[in-house]
Write an enzyme that holds these catalytic residues in place. Structure first.
Site, PDB file in Angstrom:
ATOM      1  N   CYS A 254     -60.302  15.887  73.994  1.00  0.00           N
ATOM      2  CA  CYS A 254     -59.880  15.333  72.699  1.00  0.00           C
ATOM      3  C   CYS A 254     -58.936  14.139  72.910  1.00  0.00           C
ATOM      4  O   CYS A 254     -59.358  13.120  73.431  1.00  0.00           O
ATOM      5  CB  CYS A 254     -59.255  16.435  71.853  1.00  0.00           C
ATOM      6  SG  CYS A 254     -59.077  16.013  70.110  1.00  0.00           S
ATOM      7  N   HIS A 342     -63.980  20.165  71.940  1.00  0.00           N
ATOM      8  CA  HIS A 342     -63.075  21.242  72.362  1.00  0.00           C
ATOM      9  C   HIS A 342     -63.840  22.327  73.104  1.00  0.00           C
ATOM     10  O   HIS A 342     -64.383  23.246  72.482  1.00  0.00           O
ATOM     11  CB  HIS A 342     -62.373  21.848  71.141  1.00  0.00           C
ATOM     12  CG  HIS A 342     -61.261  21.015  70.615  1.00  0.00           C
ATOM     13  ND1 HIS A 342     -59.932  21.308  70.833  1.00  0.00           N
ATOM     14  CD2 HIS A 342     -61.284  19.877  69.892  1.00  0.00           C
ATOM     15  CE1 HIS A 342     -59.176  20.385  70.248  1.00  0.00           C
ATOM     16  NE2 HIS A 342     -59.972  19.508  69.671  1.00  0.00           N
ATOM     17  N   GLU A 344     -62.743  24.784  74.794  1.00  0.00           N
ATOM     18  CA  GLU A 344     -62.155  26.133  74.672  1.00  0.00           C
ATOM     19  C   GLU A 344     -62.725  26.869  73.468  1.00  0.00           C
ATOM     20  O   GLU A 344     -62.782  28.083  73.421  1.00  0.00           O
ATOM     21  CB  GLU A 344     -60.629  26.060  74.586  1.00  0.00           C
ATOM     22  CG  GLU A 344     -60.045  25.808  73.213  1.00  0.00           C
ATOM     23  CD  GLU A 344     -60.269  24.399  72.723  1.00  0.00           C
ATOM     24  OE1 GLU A 344     -60.140  24.172  71.501  1.00  0.00           O
ATOM     25  OE2 GLU A 344     -60.567  23.512  73.551  1.00  0.00           O
TER      26      GLU A 344
END
Length: 374
Positions: A254, A342, A344
């Site tokens: 990001c 992202h 994660e």
């Protein structure tokens, strides 16, 4: 009894609904998120600092709130917008209602508005400044206040959400690697995934001096997500270049992706309305595979599949299939890579978690300290 409220945009358009969450007035950049679940992760994502977030999925709050799903210590959004907030919630992990959580956290929200119309308006005209206020507020005065708010371009917000003091997240089991994490608004799930893969993670404040980072001698550098304009976060670029030059693996997501790009000469720019949600398709250029990704960003790296202007050392690895924007980069010679989305992915999808494995593999391939000094 619900109190009437209004969401007003800087172009004067107003959406009327009912007050929700904490009392008061909230100002920020109005954006939209297309996720169907994960509203608590959205609320607590530091990348949303300074923004009023609209959820496009119509029913928000139906499974309540719990302590396990927070991505930071408290909500980070400037305000919250929903179409419908159910009167009851149900989930075995739920500890309280969304309304109680927002009240306790001081987050001003509005429900009962036409979020479809609002989203189409933003898609047509772009993200814009706005406010949530009680319906009795003077519209002319409110509009004047909205237009007096700073624009997102040029705004440095990362230092405001970063940790004040460094702290350590221990590895799950034996520590195989020591990782420094530049905290520009890191999500807790990123740190958990690194720890699960044998990394002892030292989380650093955003303004940590470059010489401290270089002196730490870590096995890898992780550069987190975060809010605001990447052009305003120039102090991180030297550390990125220096560690990359030493052969230290560097992984950014990001805002971290944008900072890595800028560190090697690339330019960034503001998107019309950004990418926010859990259903963005991204093509991996190495094999053509399409990853469904979670995203939250309003800026992008300038470039396309043919390359990155001003940054010949970087190659493009991923492209957004909706608009062709750059979603991934890697250095041609150094163990440095990044993605705009992202990986994660809390709460999901999980297509891109392999990137954490790649980071660990890069650190495993790096010569041991004694061999590097020989």
């Amino acid at each position: 009894m619900a109190q009437p409220a209004v969401l007003m945009l800087e172009d004067g358009r107003a959406f009327r609904g009912e007050a929700y969450g904490a009392p008061g007035t909230a100002f920020g950049e109005v954006v939209f998120n297309t996720s169907m679940t994960g509203y608590q992760e959205v609320l607590t994502d530091p990348s949303y600092a300074g923004q009023i977030v609209t959820m496009t999925y119509p029913l928000i709050g139906n499974y309540g709130v719990n302590a396990q799903d927070e991505e930071s210590a408290h909500p980070q959004v400037a305000g919250f917008v929903m179409h419908e907030a159910p009167p009851v919630y149900s989930n075995w992990r739920a500890a309280e209602s969304l309304d109680d959580y927002l009240r306790r956290s001081g987050v001003v929200a509005i429900t009962g508005i036409d979020t479809r119309a609002l989203t189409r308006h933003i898609r047509s005209l772009g993200s814009m400044r706005g406010a949530i206020a009680r319906a009795g507020a003077d519209p002319d005065a409110l509009l004047e206040q909205i237009r007096a708010q700073p624009r997102m371009e040029g705004l440095e917000l990362a230092c405001g959400v970063s940790t004040d003091e460094r702290y350590v997240v221990p590895a799950a089991g034996d520590a195989r690697f020591r990782v420094l994490a530049y905290d520009f608004g890191v999500k807790s799930h990123s740190l958990q995934l690194l720890a699960q893969k044998g990394c002892e993670v030292t989380v650093l404040p955003a303004e940590t001096p470059t010489d401290e980072i270089l002196a730490a001698g870590a096995d890898g550098l992780f550069i987190s997500n975060g809010p605001g304009d990447p052009e305003a976060v120039g102090h991180a670029l030297t550390a990125i270049r220096e560690l990359a030059g030493q052969g230290t693996p560097v992984f950014g997501i990001c805002l971290g992706h944008q900072l890595i790009a800028r560190a090697f000469g690339a330019d960034t720019y503001k998107l019309k309305y950004g990418h926010r949600g859990g259903n963005h398709p991204v093509r991996r250029l190495s094999d053509g595979a399409v990853e469904i990704t979670a995203q939250n960003h309003g800026f992008a790296v300038r470039g396309d599949e043919s390359g990155i202007p001003g940054a010949p050392e970087l190659r493009v690895t991923h492209l957004n299939l909706n608009d062709g924007t750059v979603e991934g980069l890697e250095h041609r010679e150094r163990p440095v890579f990044s993605v705009q989305y992202h990986p994660e992915a809390a709460p999901g999808p999980h297509d891109s978690r392999y990137l954490f494995d790649r980071f660990v593999d890069e650190m495993a391939r790096r010569p041991a300290a004694g061999e590097r000094d020989a």
